[in-house]
Design a protein around this motif. Sequence first.
Motif, PDB file in Angstrom:
ATOM      1  N   ASN A   1      -0.179   5.693  -4.850  1.00  0.00           N
ATOM      2  CA  ASN A   1      -0.427   7.126  -4.632  1.00  0.00           C
ATOM      3  C   ASN A   1      -1.751   7.306  -3.888  1.00  0.00           C
ATOM      4  O   ASN A   1      -2.488   6.344  -3.662  1.00  0.00           O
ATOM      5  CB  ASN A   1      -0.413   7.887  -5.958  1.00  0.00           C
ATOM      6  CG  ASN A   1      -1.492   7.371  -6.924  1.00  0.00           C
ATOM      7  OD1 ASN A   1      -2.553   6.944  -6.494  1.00  0.00           O
ATOM      8  ND2 ASN A   1      -1.186   7.407  -8.226  1.00  0.00           N
ATOM      9  N   LYS A   2      -2.044   8.519  -3.555  1.00  0.00           N
ATOM     10  CA  LYS A   2      -3.204   8.822  -2.719  1.00  0.00           C
ATOM     11  C   LYS A   2      -4.503   8.362  -3.382  1.00  0.00           C
ATOM     12  O   LYS A   2      -5.395   7.798  -2.733  1.00  0.00           O
ATOM     13  CB  LYS A   2      -3.240  10.330  -2.448  1.00  0.00           C
ATOM     14  CG  LYS A   2      -4.050  10.704  -1.224  1.00  0.00           C
ATOM     15  CD  LYS A   2      -3.918  12.168  -0.937  1.00  0.00           C
ATOM     16  CE  LYS A   2      -3.223  12.373   0.392  1.00  0.00           C
ATOM     17  NZ  LYS A   2      -3.157  13.795   0.766  1.00  0.00           N
ATOM     18  N   GLU A   3      -4.636   8.591  -4.703  1.00  0.00           N
ATOM     19  CA  GLU A   3      -5.856   8.233  -5.415  1.00  0.00           C
ATOM     20  C   GLU A   3      -6.050   6.704  -5.433  1.00  0.00           C
ATOM     21  O   GLU A   3      -7.152   6.199  -5.169  1.00  0.00           O
ATOM     22  CB  GLU A   3      -5.790   8.773  -6.847  1.00  0.00           C
ATOM     23  CG  GLU A   3      -7.104   8.576  -7.609  1.00  0.00           C
ATOM     24  CD  GLU A   3      -7.005   9.123  -9.051  1.00  0.00           C
ATOM     25  OE1 GLU A   3      -8.004   8.957  -9.767  1.00  0.00           O
ATOM     26  OE2 GLU A   3      -5.970   9.665  -9.423  1.00  0.00           O
ATOM     27  N   ASN A   4      -4.965   5.968  -5.696  1.00  0.00           N
ATOM     28  CA  ASN A   4      -5.057   4.497  -5.732  1.00  0.00           C
ATOM     29  C   ASN A   4      -5.317   3.910  -4.347  1.00  0.00           C
ATOM     30  O   ASN A   4      -6.003   2.892  -4.209  1.00  0.00           O
ATOM     31  CB  ASN A   4      -3.781   3.901  -6.316  1.00  0.00           C
ATOM     32  CG  ASN A   4      -3.731   4.049  -7.835  1.00  0.00           C
ATOM     33  OD1 ASN A   4      -4.782   4.115  -8.473  1.00  0.00           O
ATOM     34  ND2 ASN A   4      -2.548   4.105  -8.391  1.00  0.00           N
ATOM     35  N   GLN A   5      -4.742   4.582  -3.312  1.00  0.00           N
ATOM     36  CA  GLN A   5      -5.015   4.116  -1.948  1.00  0.00           C
ATOM     37  C   GLN A   5      -6.501   4.241  -1.603  1.00  0.00           C
ATOM     38  O   GLN A   5      -7.067   3.394  -0.933  1.00  0.00           O
ATOM     39  CB  GLN A   5      -4.176   4.929  -0.935  1.00  0.00           C
ATOM     40  CG  GLN A   5      -2.725   4.517  -0.894  1.00  0.00           C
ATOM     41  CD  GLN A   5      -1.961   5.346   0.112  1.00  0.00           C
ATOM     42  OE1 GLN A   5      -2.520   6.211   0.788  1.00  0.00           O
ATOM     43  NE2 GLN A   5      -0.640   5.092   0.192  1.00  0.00           N
ATOM     44  N   GLN A   6      -7.120   5.305  -2.142  1.00  0.00           N
ATOM     45  CA  GLN A   6      -8.558   5.496  -1.893  1.00  0.00           C
ATOM     46  C   GLN A   6      -9.357   4.400  -2.595  1.00  0.00           C
ATOM     47  O   GLN A   6     -10.290   3.841  -2.013  1.00  0.00           O
ATOM     48  CB  GLN A   6      -8.972   6.887  -2.438  1.00  0.00           C
ATOM     49  CG  GLN A   6     -10.410   7.256  -2.027  1.00  0.00           C
ATOM     50  CD  GLN A   6     -10.760   8.668  -2.509  1.00  0.00           C
ATOM     51  OE1 GLN A   6      -9.906   9.396  -3.048  1.00  0.00           O
ATOM     52  NE2 GLN A   6     -11.995   9.064  -2.311  1.00  0.00           N
ATOM     53  N   TYR A   7      -8.965   4.092  -3.837  1.00  0.00           N
ATOM     54  CA  TYR A   7      -9.639   2.989  -4.561  1.00  0.00           C
ATOM     55  C   TYR A   7      -9.420   1.652  -3.853  1.00  0.00           C
ATOM     56  O   TYR A   7     -10.316   0.843  -3.750  1.00  0.00           O
ATOM     57  CB  TYR A   7      -9.099   2.880  -5.999  1.00  0.00           C
ATOM     58  CG  TYR A   7      -9.571   4.026  -6.912  1.00  0.00           C
ATOM     59  CD1 TYR A   7     -10.909   4.402  -6.932  1.00  0.00           C
ATOM     60  CD2 TYR A   7      -8.670   4.671  -7.728  1.00  0.00           C
ATOM     61  CE1 TYR A   7     -11.326   5.437  -7.778  1.00  0.00           C
ATOM     62  CE2 TYR A   7      -9.076   5.701  -8.565  1.00  0.00           C
ATOM     63  CZ  TYR A   7     -10.415   6.078  -8.578  1.00  0.00           C
ATOM     64  OH  TYR A   7     -10.820   7.079  -9.388  1.00  0.00           O
ATOM     65  N   PHE A   8      -8.204   1.476  -3.377  1.00  0.00           N
ATOM     66  CA  PHE A   8      -7.856   0.208  -2.740  1.00  0.00           C
ATOM     67  C   PHE A   8      -8.681  -0.017  -1.470  1.00  0.00           C
ATOM     68  O   PHE A   8      -9.142  -1.125  -1.199  1.00  0.00           O
ATOM     69  CB  PHE A   8      -6.355   0.196  -2.408  1.00  0.00           C
ATOM     70  CG  PHE A   8      -5.883  -1.151  -1.914  1.00  0.00           C
ATOM     71  CD1 PHE A   8      -5.672  -2.201  -2.786  1.00  0.00           C
ATOM     72  CD2 PHE A   8      -5.663  -1.384  -0.569  1.00  0.00           C
ATOM     73  CE1 PHE A   8      -5.241  -3.432  -2.349  1.00  0.00           C
ATOM     74  CE2 PHE A   8      -5.238  -2.610  -0.099  1.00  0.00           C
ATOM     75  CZ  PHE A   8      -5.023  -3.645  -0.995  1.00  0.00           C
ATOM     76  N   SER A   9      -8.874   1.058  -0.706  1.00  0.00           N
ATOM     77  CA  SER A   9      -9.658   0.939   0.524  1.00  0.00           C
ATOM     78  C   SER A   9     -11.110   0.578   0.214  1.00  0.00           C
ATOM     79  O   SER A   9     -11.760  -0.053   1.012  1.00  0.00           O
ATOM     80  CB  SER A   9      -9.586   2.217   1.337  1.00  0.00           C
ATOM     81  OG  SER A   9     -10.206   3.282   0.621  1.00  0.00           O
TER      82      SER A   9
ATOM     83  N   LYS B   1       0.807  -1.217   0.000  1.00  0.00           N
ATOM     84  CA  LYS B   1       0.000   0.000   0.000  1.00  0.00           C
ATOM     85  C   LYS B   1       0.843   1.270   0.000  1.00  0.00           C
ATOM     86  O   LYS B   1       0.414   2.322  -0.483  1.00  0.00           O
ATOM     87  CB  LYS B   1      -0.932   0.001   1.225  1.00  0.00           C
ATOM     88  CG  LYS B   1      -1.947  -1.137   1.209  1.00  0.00           C
ATOM     89  CD  LYS B   1      -2.769  -1.164   2.500  1.00  0.00           C
ATOM     90  CE  LYS B   1      -3.637  -2.415   2.547  1.00  0.00           C
ATOM     91  NZ  LYS B   1      -4.374  -2.505   3.810  1.00  0.00           N
ATOM     92  N   LYS B   2       2.057   1.171   0.512  1.00  0.00           N
ATOM     93  CA  LYS B   2       2.938   2.360   0.586  1.00  0.00           C
ATOM     94  C   LYS B   2       3.376   2.819  -0.798  1.00  0.00           C
ATOM     95  O   LYS B   2       3.727   3.982  -0.997  1.00  0.00           O
ATOM     96  CB  LYS B   2       4.177   2.043   1.434  1.00  0.00           C
ATOM     97  CG  LYS B   2       3.846   1.798   2.898  1.00  0.00           C
ATOM     98  CD  LYS B   2       5.095   1.417   3.658  1.00  0.00           C
ATOM     99  CE  LYS B   2       4.753   1.077   5.120  1.00  0.00           C
ATOM    100  NZ  LYS B   2       5.936   0.635   5.863  1.00  0.00           N
ATOM    101  N   GLN B   3       3.383   1.887  -1.750  1.00  0.00           N
ATOM    102  CA  GLN B   3       3.812   2.216  -3.104  1.00  0.00           C
ATOM    103  C   GLN B   3       2.698   2.875  -3.919  1.00  0.00           C
ATOM    104  O   GLN B   3       2.932   3.327  -5.038  1.00  0.00           O
ATOM    105  CB  GLN B   3       4.256   0.934  -3.835  1.00  0.00           C
ATOM    106  CG  GLN B   3       5.413   0.210  -3.176  1.00  0.00           C
ATOM    107  CD  GLN B   3       6.684   1.045  -3.222  1.00  0.00           C
ATOM    108  OE1 GLN B   3       6.933   1.770  -4.191  1.00  0.00           O
ATOM    109  NE2 GLN B   3       7.483   0.998  -2.168  1.00  0.00           N
TER     110      GLN B   3
END
Length: 208
Positions: A200-208, A196-198
């Motif tokens: 970006n902010k937008e992908n982290q939001q999708y991932f969650s 998850k650290k790799q």
Amino acid sequence: ELGKWYQVIINPQAEMLDIFFKDISEVQGLTRQSNLMQLTLDAVLENTSENFFLMTNEMRIIKFNSLAKDLVFQVFNKELKENERFVHYLLPGTEEIFLKNIDAIFGGKIVEFDSTVLFHESSEGRLYHHQFIPICDANHKVVCIVYRAKDLQHELDQVKKVLKNNNLLRDIIYTQSNVLRSPLSSILGLLDLIDKKQLNKENQQYFS
């Protein structure tokens, strides 16, 4: 008013009237008791789910319930009547077993067995539980015989239905555990590999 029963005999004559009273309380009491027992027996027979035949030790039918009457009509296409010989109403498939065990029945032994009864009109076979119960007096002499025939086919059909439903549930569980759960487990496993650290902010939001 005394709680007694009297038989009254009136004998009219030319110049007088003879009236005789006979105390019949004991006889009347026995009659009432007999009538009560008869009503109780009728109620028991008509509220059971089994076919009942009562017969003398000469194998003549003295009583039966409405289920037995309906069964005889379905199997033999004739009306069941009192004082007729029971052997004429033996259900198809039971004759041989009954004749083999007739000495045991008259010896006071209960005889029971399961067999399939064929209905001629529908050519349908239904499983019945048959039971012959000898009734003995104080001297152990058989005075009458009770024959019970219970339709087991309904219970058998219910068991088959339950087994069919169990097989259906087993298929559903197999589908859930293999067809659906395995791919989902693989997807969850792949998601765990993502760092998850790799992201970006937008992908982290999708991932969650």
